[in-house]
Design a protein around this motif. Structure first.
Motif, PDB file in Angstrom:
ATOM      1  N   LEU A 171     -44.083  67.134 -11.428  1.00 22.49           N
ATOM      2  CA  LEU A 171     -44.384  66.952 -10.001  1.00 22.49           C
ATOM      3  C   LEU A 171     -43.757  68.070  -9.163  1.00 22.49           C
ATOM      4  CD1 LEU A 171     -43.946  63.096  -9.532  1.00 22.49           C
ATOM      5  CD2 LEU A 171     -46.060  64.403  -9.254  1.00 22.49           C
TER       6      LEU A 171
ATOM      7  N   SER B 191     -53.826  71.095  -8.110  1.00 25.97           N
ATOM      8  CA  SER B 191     -53.928  69.759  -7.494  1.00 25.97           C
ATOM      9  C   SER B 191     -54.031  68.691  -8.573  1.00 25.97           C
ATOM     10  CB  SER B 191     -55.154  69.683  -6.580  1.00 25.97           C
ATOM     11  OG  SER B 191     -55.115  70.688  -5.620  1.00 25.97           O
TER      12      SER B 191
ATOM     13  N   SER C 248     -48.544  59.615 -13.274  1.00 25.89           N
ATOM     14  CA  SER C 248     -49.780  60.404 -13.299  1.00 25.89           C
ATOM     15  C   SER C 248     -50.993  59.484 -13.267  1.00 25.89           C
ATOM     16  CB  SER C 248     -49.841  61.258 -14.567  1.00 25.89           C
ATOM     17  OG  SER C 248     -50.019  60.431 -15.697  1.00 25.89           O
ATOM     18  N   VAL C 249     -52.102  60.040 -12.831  1.00 27.90           N
ATOM     19  CA  VAL C 249     -53.365  59.297 -12.861  1.00 27.90           C
ATOM     20  C   VAL C 249     -53.767  59.034 -14.312  1.00 27.90           C
ATOM     21  CG1 VAL C 249     -55.806  59.383 -12.216  1.00 27.90           C
ATOM     22  CG2 VAL C 249     -54.076  60.258 -10.647  1.00 27.90           C
TER      23      VAL C 249
ATOM     24  N   THR D 168     -54.110  66.252 -16.997  1.00 33.70           N
ATOM     25  CA  THR D 168     -52.897  66.986 -16.623  1.00 33.70           C
ATOM     26  C   THR D 168     -52.630  68.241 -17.455  1.00 33.70           C
ATOM     27  OG1 THR D 168     -52.014  64.805 -16.136  1.00 33.70           O
ATOM     28  CG2 THR D 168     -50.476  66.644 -16.062  1.00 33.70           C
TER      29      THR D 168
ATOM     30  N   ILE E  15     -51.309  65.615  -9.357  1.00 34.64           N
ATOM     31  CA  ILE E  15     -51.582  64.168  -9.359  1.00 34.64           C
ATOM     32  C   ILE E  15     -51.622  63.613 -10.783  1.00 34.64           C
ATOM     33  CG2 ILE E  15     -52.829  64.217  -7.159  1.00 34.64           C
ATOM     34  CD1 ILE E  15     -55.425  63.887  -8.784  1.00 34.64           C
TER      35      ILE E  15
ATOM     36  N   ASN F 253     -47.691  63.986 -18.899  1.00 39.75           N
ATOM     37  CA  ASN F 253     -48.612  63.127 -18.142  1.00 39.75           C
ATOM     38  C   ASN F 253     -48.420  61.640 -18.455  1.00 39.75           C
ATOM     39  OD1 ASN F 253     -49.455  63.351 -20.761  1.00 39.75           O
ATOM     40  ND2 ASN F 253     -51.644  63.341 -20.278  1.00 39.75           N
TER      41      ASN F 253
END
Lengths: 169, 306
Positions: free
Chosen positions: B25, B97, B153-154, B105, B101, B149
């Protein structure tokens, strides 16, 4: 859950190769193994890859010389002479530039007598609306003394670059 | 214990995935900031020079190895135009980006780093080069080969959402990237200290040296703080010693990882001080210091196994 995932030996092997490769590259470049300084004449045959050839692996030889009393530092400023006879310093931010570009694109052009380039930057000046009749570069200087103080030297006035009196806004 | 066991215990000892995620991050976030607002941390961002360098004659273009490798698919003589560079810059913003997020990743990190290598490497293919991007870019490249990730993380959210098992707290592949950042910092600072002593000898510590460097850069970049501090000889003498000790002994973090947060704090203050007085833009190093801080302990997640 605190049990780590078991990693296959192949993954560890690949990561181990990556770790060793990155560290070896950083040692070779950082300590100039592939680019010995020129003062070591016998080692010049090993001068095969000087920075930035292998960037992002590079050496870090900035600020590496010693300085002594007598050192002189200079600051160059652009001075505008207005049509009412007064003078104004043009600061970098007043012509929309940072200090680096100000020096490259304005100071050096005025010192070289490049009127068109100077006029171009002058058109962006956010200073007074009075007309500028001349530009010059003044050099302020400071000298490092034995007692560690910095004494200011007399200002050197540059040769004025005469403009035709019109301000290209 | 065999050498291989020692090696594995050192690099692949289970460590918190949370720490890895925080570092991702920090690195991706700051990189994204610099891509979108180039002047926020850099004094001469490469993105501001696309037109200028692309307009230079071919004879001044001497691509460095990484640029040659990344340009290889377009042919040996290919030289990017300003439009090509702007396109890569836009791709980099998108990839950074996603890396931030945490969506796709690891691929996003690889693309981010490849774009940065291309953009920055291209700007260094005209003779001049700098160092401010090296540590964060290498750190992001290494993170791409780790489970960075698995948390925050998403990707992790999607995995849980579609019935996958939640990531473990500790992971054998979570430690080596953070250790590598500590190793890179140690080697880089050590080489900087060796260069200073090699170039100036012990005279580098005479106080006058740092006064001159600080005044020189302060006058060039027109900083307000630089000339004030540069006049203080005793302070500069002390600062010279501090600089060499800090750079020469940063490797302590490798044998005393518990001191990581202290060294990170010192390093962050060191680089912020240099930025405020001399405008040397090493602020990009700051997110990499996140790798030295035991975030999961601080946030009460877990204690890293030693």
């Amino acid at each position: 859950m605190t049990v780590p995932d078991p990693q296959p030996p192949r993954t560890r092997g690949a990561i181990t190769t990556l770790i060793i490769g990155v560290l070896v590259m950083q040692v070779l470049t950082g300590f100039k193994v592939l680019c010995p300084p020129r003062k070591f004449e016998a080692l010049q045959r090993f001068r095969v890859a000087c920075a930035p050839t292998l960037w992002p692996f590079v050496d870090y030889n900035m600020y590496n010389g010693a300085h002594y009393p007598g050192w002189i530092g200079q600051k160059r400023s652009l001075i505008a002479t207005l049509d009412d006879g007064t003078e104004r310093v043009i600061e970098p931010e007043e012509v929309g530039l940072n200090a680096h570009d100000y020096r490259r694109w304005v100071i050096h052009k005025v010192m070289d007598g490049k009127e068109a380039a100077a006029r171009d930057h002058l058109s962006r000046w956010s200073g007074p609306t009075a007309r500028v009749t001349a530009l010059r570069v003044d050099v302020e200087a400071w000298q490092l003394e034995d007692d560690g103080s910095l004494s200011e030297l007399p200002v050197e006035h540059g040769t004025p670059l005469l403009l035709d009196g019109s301000r290209a806004r | 214990m065999s050498l291989a066991d020692r090696w594995n215990n050192y690099w692949f000892c289970p460590a918190p995935l949370f720490d890895l995620a925080v570092v991702r991050l920090a690195l991706a976030g700051v990189h994204l900031l610099v891509l979108v607002f180039p002047y926020s941390l850099l004094t001469i961002p490469p993105v501001s020079m696309f037109e200028e360098v692309a307009g230079l004659p071919d004879s001044s273009y001497n691509p460095i190895v990484i640029v040659k490798l990344l340009s290889a698919p377009f042919g040996a003589d290919w030289r990017p135009t300003a439009d090509n560079l702007h396109l890569v810059h836009n791709v980099a913003i998108g990839a950074a980006s996603l890396a931030f997020i945490g969506l796709a990743t690891r691929l996003a990190l690889l693309v981010t780093v490849a774009c940065a290598f291309f953009i920055v490497g291209h700007s260094y293919s005209y003779g001049e080069y700098h160092h401010m991007e090296t540590v964060p870019l290498l750190a992001m490249a290494l993170l791409a080969f780790s489970p960075c990730n698995a948390k925050l993380s998403v990707d992790a959210w999607l995995r849980r959402r579609f019935g996958g098992a939640p990531a473990p707290t500790l992971h054998a592949m979570a430690r080596w990237p953070l250790l590598m950042v500590a190793w890179l910092f140690s080697l880089i600072y050590m080489s900087a200290a060796v260069c200073k002593l090699g170039g100036g000898g012990l005279d580098w510590l005479n106080g006058y040296t740092l006064q001159a460097y600080m005044m020189q850069d302060a006058l060039y970049w027109r900083t307000e703080l630089g000339p004030i501090f540069a006049q203080e000889h005793t302070f500069m003498w002390l600062l010279g010693w501090f600089t060499l000790i800090f750079e020469g002994f940063f490797w302590i973090v490798l044998v005393r990882p518990r001191w990581g947060w202290l060294l990170a704090l010192t390093g962050i203050s060191f680089h912020l001080g240099i930025f405020m007085t001399m405008r040397a833009p090493f602020a990009m190093y700051l997110p990499a210091y996140a790798a030295l801080i035991p975030w999961s302990e601080w946030f009460g997640k877990t204690r890293a196994t030693s």
